[in-house]
Design an enzyme around this catalytic site. Structure first.
Site, PDB file in Angstrom:
ATOM      1  N   THR A 152      17.001   9.044 -11.981  1.00 60.87           N
ATOM      2  CA  THR A 152      17.853   9.849 -11.096  1.00 60.87           C
ATOM      3  C   THR A 152      19.171  10.045 -11.827  1.00 60.87           C
ATOM      4  O   THR A 152      19.892   9.071 -12.075  1.00 60.87           O
ATOM      5  CB  THR A 152      18.106   9.120  -9.767  1.00 60.87           C
ATOM      6  OG1 THR A 152      16.847   8.802  -9.166  1.00 60.87           O
ATOM      7  CG2 THR A 152      18.907  10.001  -8.816  1.00 60.87           C
ATOM      8  N   LYS A 156      16.116  15.769  -5.190  1.00 57.20           N
ATOM      9  CA  LYS A 156      16.295  14.321  -4.980  1.00 57.20           C
ATOM     10  C   LYS A 156      17.660  14.019  -4.342  1.00 57.20           C
ATOM     11  O   LYS A 156      17.749  13.269  -3.360  1.00 57.20           O
ATOM     12  CB  LYS A 156      16.162  13.608  -6.336  1.00 57.20           C
ATOM     13  CG  LYS A 156      16.616  12.177  -6.379  1.00 57.20           C
ATOM     14  CD  LYS A 156      15.560  11.221  -5.932  1.00 57.20           C
ATOM     15  CE  LYS A 156      16.102   9.804  -5.896  1.00 57.20           C
ATOM     16  NZ  LYS A 156      15.162   8.868  -5.329  1.00 57.20           N
TER      17      LYS A 156
HETATM   18  P1  NAD Z   1      16.591  -0.862 -14.092  1.00 59.31           P
HETATM   19  O1  NAD Z   1      18.019  -1.172 -14.374  1.00 59.31           O
HETATM   20  O2  NAD Z   1      15.693  -1.929 -13.561  1.00 59.31           O
HETATM   21  O3  NAD Z   1      15.892  -0.262 -15.415  1.00 59.31           O
HETATM   22  C1  NAD Z   1      16.542   0.543 -16.360  1.00 59.31           C
HETATM   23  C2  NAD Z   1      16.075   0.060 -17.745  1.00 59.31           C
HETATM   24  O4  NAD Z   1      16.625   0.932 -18.740  1.00 59.31           O
HETATM   25  C3  NAD Z   1      16.530  -1.361 -18.067  1.00 59.31           C
HETATM   26  O5  NAD Z   1      15.396  -2.155 -18.373  1.00 59.31           O
HETATM   27  C4  NAD Z   1      17.451  -1.180 -19.277  1.00 59.31           C
HETATM   28  O6  NAD Z   1      17.377  -2.256 -20.207  1.00 59.31           O
HETATM   29  C5  NAD Z   1      16.909   0.105 -19.871  1.00 59.31           C
HETATM   30  N1  NAD Z   1      17.856   0.803 -20.727  1.00 59.31           N
HETATM   31  C6  NAD Z   1      19.162   1.044 -20.515  1.00 59.31           C
HETATM   32  N2  NAD Z   1      19.684   1.747 -21.563  1.00 59.31           N
HETATM   33  C7  NAD Z   1      18.678   1.950 -22.424  1.00 59.31           C
HETATM   34  C8  NAD Z   1      18.566   2.610 -23.668  1.00 59.31           C
HETATM   35  N3  NAD Z   1      19.629   3.216 -24.231  1.00 59.31           N
HETATM   36  N4  NAD Z   1      17.357   2.633 -24.295  1.00 59.31           N
HETATM   37  C9  NAD Z   1      16.281   2.012 -23.721  1.00 59.31           C
HETATM   38  N5  NAD Z   1      16.323   1.375 -22.545  1.00 59.31           N
HETATM   39  C10 NAD Z   1      17.501   1.352 -21.900  1.00 59.31           C
HETATM   40  O7  NAD Z   1      16.621   0.394 -13.088  1.00 59.31           O
HETATM   41  P2  NAD Z   1      15.416   0.940 -12.183  1.00 59.31           P
HETATM   42  O8  NAD Z   1      15.511   0.346 -10.835  1.00 59.31           O
HETATM   43  O9  NAD Z   1      14.145   0.843 -12.964  1.00 59.31           O
HETATM   44  O10 NAD Z   1      15.849   2.480 -12.040  1.00 59.31           O
HETATM   45  C11 NAD Z   1      15.642   3.421 -13.084  1.00 59.31           C
HETATM   46  C12 NAD Z   1      15.968   4.792 -12.535  1.00 59.31           C
HETATM   47  O11 NAD Z   1      15.164   5.084 -11.395  1.00 59.31           O
HETATM   48  C13 NAD Z   1      17.432   4.957 -12.076  1.00 59.31           C
HETATM   49  O12 NAD Z   1      17.889   6.224 -12.474  1.00 59.31           O
HETATM   50  C14 NAD Z   1      17.330   4.826 -10.557  1.00 59.31           C
HETATM   51  O13 NAD Z   1      18.375   5.516  -9.884  1.00 59.31           O
HETATM   52  C15 NAD Z   1      15.981   5.465 -10.302  1.00 59.31           C
HETATM   53  N6  NAD Z   1      15.320   5.023  -9.050  1.00 59.31           N
HETATM   54  C16 NAD Z   1      15.273   3.699  -8.723  1.00 59.31           C
HETATM   55  C17 NAD Z   1      14.653   3.309  -7.540  1.00 59.31           C
HETATM   56  C18 NAD Z   1      14.580   1.852  -7.166  1.00 59.31           C
HETATM   57  O14 NAD Z   1      14.225   1.573  -6.006  1.00 59.31           O
HETATM   58  N7  NAD Z   1      14.850   0.919  -8.058  1.00 59.31           N
HETATM   59  C19 NAD Z   1      14.068   4.271  -6.698  1.00 59.31           C
HETATM   60  C20 NAD Z   1      14.106   5.612  -7.080  1.00 59.31           C
HETATM   61  C21 NAD Z   1      14.752   5.969  -8.265  1.00 59.31           C
END
Ligand code: NAD
Length: 290
Positions: A87, A162
């Protein structure tokens, strides 16, 4: 397909595992040292992306997406697709799509709803923006990771859908919580309030499916001491994105603006960080009008 998957956190990890389980060859990269069932880890994003038919990203925000795109777009095979499921702000989604197109790549912005449970269970909903050709290439993968994919329009349309949806969600949750708090102060029983509103014109997803009052309506995070679910800080992130988009599109969104301000206060000053976004109800309970 050969798939590169970058960002294997709470959402990306199980999504990548589901693709591998379905028989795709998945090479992953995450800054954190993670291992995912069935996924071969690469030492960098570029190495995960090289030679892939589709590269999926699932990252925290638009700035990180832009940085990762700069690393991987130059090494991706012409005609391959870059599918961003994070997102992020609409401007970043469109900038990455332009960059991909200039490099001869297809691209889709495809944020999801359904949370961590949906990612693990393969029941996410994808809201996709991009060309018909790009959507067609990604669609079989959406089928594995989710139960529904809507092609919303050209680049950025997925992110637009979204954040508009989540702006409604944030505003509606606040309205539902403040109405419960008023009902409490008027001496109205919460179950009676639910019985009336859930079948009257005040009904909504936040009332009927995700009721913020413990012990009322179907099971929800309120029944689990407001453990997320969908954390208040993620709601704040999405409301901020909606206001950033409203600013750049010159749209008047007073309720979205008020919701963003209230979640900001809740998360930053009132102990809302790490609680479900429905914990707005105990927040209202504790307050008086002044
Ligand atoms: P998270 O923080 O668990 O995962 C993000 C991952 O990206 C981490 O493992 C981090 O180490 C990695 N990362 C960061 N910078 C990086 C880079 N430069 N190269 C490689 N990896 C990198 O977050 P999440 O909960 O998995 O959410 C991810 C996305 O999904 C976000 O944009 C969030 O808004 C969206 N989202 C989350 C949910 C939810 O319920 N968690 C629901 C819908 C949408």
């Amino acid at each position: 397909m050969k798939i590169g998957f970058i960002g294997l956190g709470n959402m990306g990890g199980p999504m990548a595992a589901n693709l591998a389980k379905a028989g795709h060859v998945v090479t992953g990269f995450d800054m954190a040292n993670v291992t995912i069932d069935g996924v071969t880890m690469a030492p960098s994003g570029a190495e995960a992306a090289m030679g892939a038919d589709v590269v999926i990203t699932m990252l925290p925000n638009g700035a990180i997406l832009r940085a990762v795109a700069n690393d991987i777009i130059p090494v991706m095979t012409k005609g391959a697709a870059l599918v961003d499921c994070s997102t992020v702000d609409v401007d970043s989604a469109r900038a990455v799509a332009d960059q991909a197109s200039t490099a001869g790549l297809l691209s889709v912005d495809a944020p999801v709803s359904g949370g961590v449970g949906g990612a693990a269970g393969g029941t996410l909903t994808f809201m996709a923006g991009g060309s018909a050709e790009a959507f067609a290439k990604a669609d079989p993968l959406f089928d594995i990771m989710g139960q529904k994919a809507v092609h919303c329009g050209e680049a950025g349309a997925g992110q637009a859908a979204k954040i508009c949806n989540n702006m409604i969600l944030g505003v509606t949750m606040i309205a539902t919580c403040e109405a419960f708090s008023l009902a409490d102060k008027l001496g109205l029983d919460r179950q009676k309030m639910f019985d009336v509103v859930s079948t009257s014109s005040g009904y909504s997803w936040t009332m009927n499916a995700y009721c913020p009052a413990p012990g009322v309506g179907p099971q929800s995070p309120a029944d689990n001491d407001y453990q997320p679910g969908f954390a208040s800080e993620l709601m704040l992130k999405d409301l901020r994105l909606s206001q950033q988009a409203a600013q750049s599109a010159d749209a008047d969104t007073p309720m979205g603006e008020a919701a963003a301000a209230l979640y900001e206060q809740f998360v930053e000053n009132e102990g809302g960080l790490g609680t479900d976004f429905s914990a707005m109800l105990p927040r209202f309970e504790k307050r008086s009008r002044s």
